[in-house]
Design a protein around this motif. Structure first.
Motif, PDB file in Angstrom:
ATOM      1  N   SER A  42       0.845  -1.206   0.000  1.00  0.00           N
ATOM      2  CA  SER A  42       0.000   0.000   0.000  1.00  0.00           C
ATOM      3  C   SER A  42       0.878   1.253   0.000  1.00  0.00           C
ATOM      4  O   SER A  42       0.569   2.257  -0.660  1.00  0.00           O
ATOM      5  N   ARG A  43       1.964   1.185   0.739  1.00  0.00           N
ATOM      6  CA  ARG A  43       2.905   2.310   0.781  1.00  0.00           C
ATOM      7  C   ARG A  43       3.592   2.480  -0.584  1.00  0.00           C
ATOM      8  O   ARG A  43       3.676   3.589  -1.106  1.00  0.00           O
ATOM      9  N   SER A  56       2.474   1.744  -3.333  1.00  0.00           N
ATOM     10  CA  SER A  56       1.483   2.224  -4.306  1.00  0.00           C
ATOM     11  C   SER A  56       1.068   3.662  -4.026  1.00  0.00           C
ATOM     12  O   SER A  56       0.154   4.189  -4.682  1.00  0.00           O
ATOM     13  N   LEU A  97      -0.473   4.817  -1.359  1.00  0.00           N
ATOM     14  CA  LEU A  97      -1.780   4.912  -0.696  1.00  0.00           C
ATOM     15  C   LEU A  97      -1.662   5.143   0.801  1.00  0.00           C
ATOM     16  O   LEU A  97      -2.517   5.770   1.415  1.00  0.00           O
ATOM     17  N   LEU A  98      -0.629   4.598   1.393  1.00  0.00           N
ATOM     18  CA  LEU A  98      -0.510   4.578   2.861  1.00  0.00           C
ATOM     19  C   LEU A  98       0.646   5.473   3.286  1.00  0.00           C
ATOM     20  O   LEU A  98       1.707   5.467   2.634  1.00  0.00           O
ATOM     21  N   LEU A 144      -5.741  -3.907   0.110  1.00  0.00           N
ATOM     22  CA  LEU A 144      -4.748  -2.858   0.401  1.00  0.00           C
ATOM     23  C   LEU A 144      -5.348  -1.850   1.377  1.00  0.00           C
ATOM     24  O   LEU A 144      -6.549  -1.894   1.696  1.00  0.00           O
ATOM     25  N   LEU A 145      -4.481  -0.955   1.855  1.00  0.00           N
ATOM     26  CA  LEU A 145      -4.888   0.001   2.895  1.00  0.00           C
ATOM     27  C   LEU A 145      -4.668   1.439   2.444  1.00  0.00           C
ATOM     28  O   LEU A 145      -3.609   1.761   1.881  1.00  0.00           O
ATOM     29  N   ARG A 146      -5.665   2.272   2.746  1.00  0.00           N
ATOM     30  CA  ARG A 146      -5.474   3.722   2.570  1.00  0.00           C
ATOM     31  C   ARG A 146      -5.117   4.363   3.903  1.00  0.00           C
ATOM     32  O   ARG A 146      -4.805   5.538   3.976  1.00  0.00           O
ATOM     33  N   SER A 158      -9.593  -0.229   4.466  1.00  0.00           N
ATOM     34  CA  SER A 158      -9.096  -1.243   3.533  1.00  0.00           C
ATOM     35  C   SER A 158      -9.999  -1.327   2.312  1.00  0.00           C
ATOM     36  O   SER A 158     -11.162  -0.928   2.360  1.00  0.00           O
ATOM     37  N   TYR A 198      -3.405  -2.763  -9.593  1.00  0.00           N
ATOM     38  CA  TYR A 198      -2.188  -2.296  -8.916  1.00  0.00           C
ATOM     39  C   TYR A 198      -1.020  -2.498  -9.873  1.00  0.00           C
ATOM     40  O   TYR A 198      -1.116  -3.222 -10.872  1.00  0.00           O
TER      41      TYR A 198
END
Ligand code: NAD
Ligand code: GLY
Length: 358
Positions: free
Chosen positions: A277-278, A280, A282-283, A331-333, A338, A344
């Motif tokens: 997630s990071r 990408s 997002l996190l 994944l996580l924002r 989630s 992705y």
């Protein structure tokens, strides 16, 4: 005692959580209607709790069968032996199967109950933290195939989940920590306040403090019951419960189910999902650090060594969540936010695996 409910229309059922429920005859009288009962347990749990359960189930006809202990025995061969016991004892469609043990026993007993005579009643009596917070609830049953984790199975909801939190007193610390991986998962998917509570109470949980454990069992079951109630067969939201699991299952499968416990592989998988997630964008770096810290503090692996990224990728591709050849990831924002996606960047996935598999 706490009583929660999984709302599934005519197949709704209660989750009973409390101390000493295993020896409560009234509870078993109310929730196990059958007069013929097969208890399925294993060689580790039975010496601890089988006699108490048998007494609570009197005066029924009770047969007990003990499975070999461990994930490598979660196979169709062992299911065949369970079915042989049911047939040999001439159990009919009105019998009930009671699972006494952790997630391995619960998944296998549930699967045997799902396929015997096209489905018989089934009650979960979970004895590990992991089973009490996750696997006993929701009706996913099944076994592993040499080609992959949990590839053979059926949805078959229990008639009740009877959780005696006192059984956790005999659980080895490593198994307790494995269960905490699934607990962290619930905070991450939808409850940031719960995640913060886990950060504040990690020491109590690791020490096996009963009231802290009771609280995480209740909250985890509330979250799982709500998700299963709106998406029983994983056409939507239920896939969120697989956060960290696509990675985790691939780790377990790549190591022959012997090196890492399921919960430990999920712990490493949660960090992989957060790292992905990071990568990408997002996190936040801060949330990635919080997640990695909590997983590590619970005594779970934050990365695993000795497995090639290609091996994990190959195993991820036979996961049940693959659709149209594309791996779907949770994944996580943020913590508590989630989502499921097949959209992705493959390079992000490769970088994630390379950094987490050293
Ligand atoms: P497990 O069933 O192997 O139990 C862990 C160990 O603890 C075993 O050695 C067991 O004999 C022992 N044990 C159990 N209760 C004990 C007690 N009270 N005291 C002492 N020892 C005890 O492992 P688990 O972590 O409970 O479950 C993992 C399994 O659950 C995996 O196969 C996983 O795929 C499955 N799972 C299923 C679902 C689902 O929704 N069906 C969800 C999560 C995990
Ligand atoms: N453990 C994932 C699910 O029950 O859906």
């Amino acid at each position: 005692m706490d009583i929660l409910r999984v709302d599934l229309g005519s197949r709704s059922y209660p989750i009973l959580i409390g101390q000493g429920l295993l020896s409560d005859q009234e509870i078993f009288r109310r929730h196990v209607g059958a007069s013929d009962v097969l208890i399925i347990s294993n060689t580790t749990v039975a010496p601890l709790y089988l006699r108490t359960l048998e007494e609570s189930l009197q005066p029924r006809r009770i047969v007990a069968t003990l499975l070999p202990d461990g994930e490598p025995h979660k196979t169709l061969d062992v299911i065949q032996r369970v079915l042989d016991v049911l047939v040999a004892n001439r159990f009919g469609r009105d019998c009930a199967v009671v699972a006494l043990g952790g997630g391995v026993v619960g998944d296998m007993a549930g699967f045997a109950a799902a396929i015997y005579q096209r489905g018989v009643a089934f009650v979960q009596v979970p004895t590990t933290l992991l089973a009490q917070v996750d696997s006993a609830v929701g009706g996913k049953t099944g076994v592993n195939h040499p080609g992959g984790k949990n590839l053979i199975g059926a949805f078959h909801q229990p008639a009740a989940v009877i959780t005696d939190t006192r059984t956790l007193a005999t659980l080895p610390p490593r198994e307790l920590r494995a269960g905490l991986a699934e607990v962290i998962k619930y905070g991450l998917i939808c409850d940031s306040a719960f995640f913060a509570w886990l950060e504040a109470h990690a020491d109590d949980l690791l020490a096996g403090e009963p009231s802290a454990l009771a609280r995480v069992i209740r909250r985890s079951c509330e979250i799982k019951a709500a998700i299963v109630g709106r998406d029983e067969q994983e056409h939507g939201d239920r896939a969120l419960l697989n956060l960290g699991h696509t990675f985790g299952h691939a780790i377990e499968s790549a190591t022959g189910y012997t090196r890492w416990l399921h919960g430990e592989a999920v712990g490493a998988g949660l960090v992989m999902a957060a790292r992905m997630s990071r990568e990408s964008g997002l996190l936040s770096a801060q949330d990635l650090a919080r997640i990695t810290t909590l997983v590590g503090r619970m005594g779970l692996p934050v990365r695993v060594s000795g497995i090639a990224p290609e091996t994990i990728l190959a195993n991820m591709r036979i996961d049940k969540k693959v659709q149209g050849g594309r791996i779907r990831l949770v994944l996580l924002r943020g913590v508590g936010a989630s989502f499921v996606t097949a959209d992705y960047d493959e390079d992000c996935l490769r970088r994630t695996l390379e950094s987490q598999l050293q």
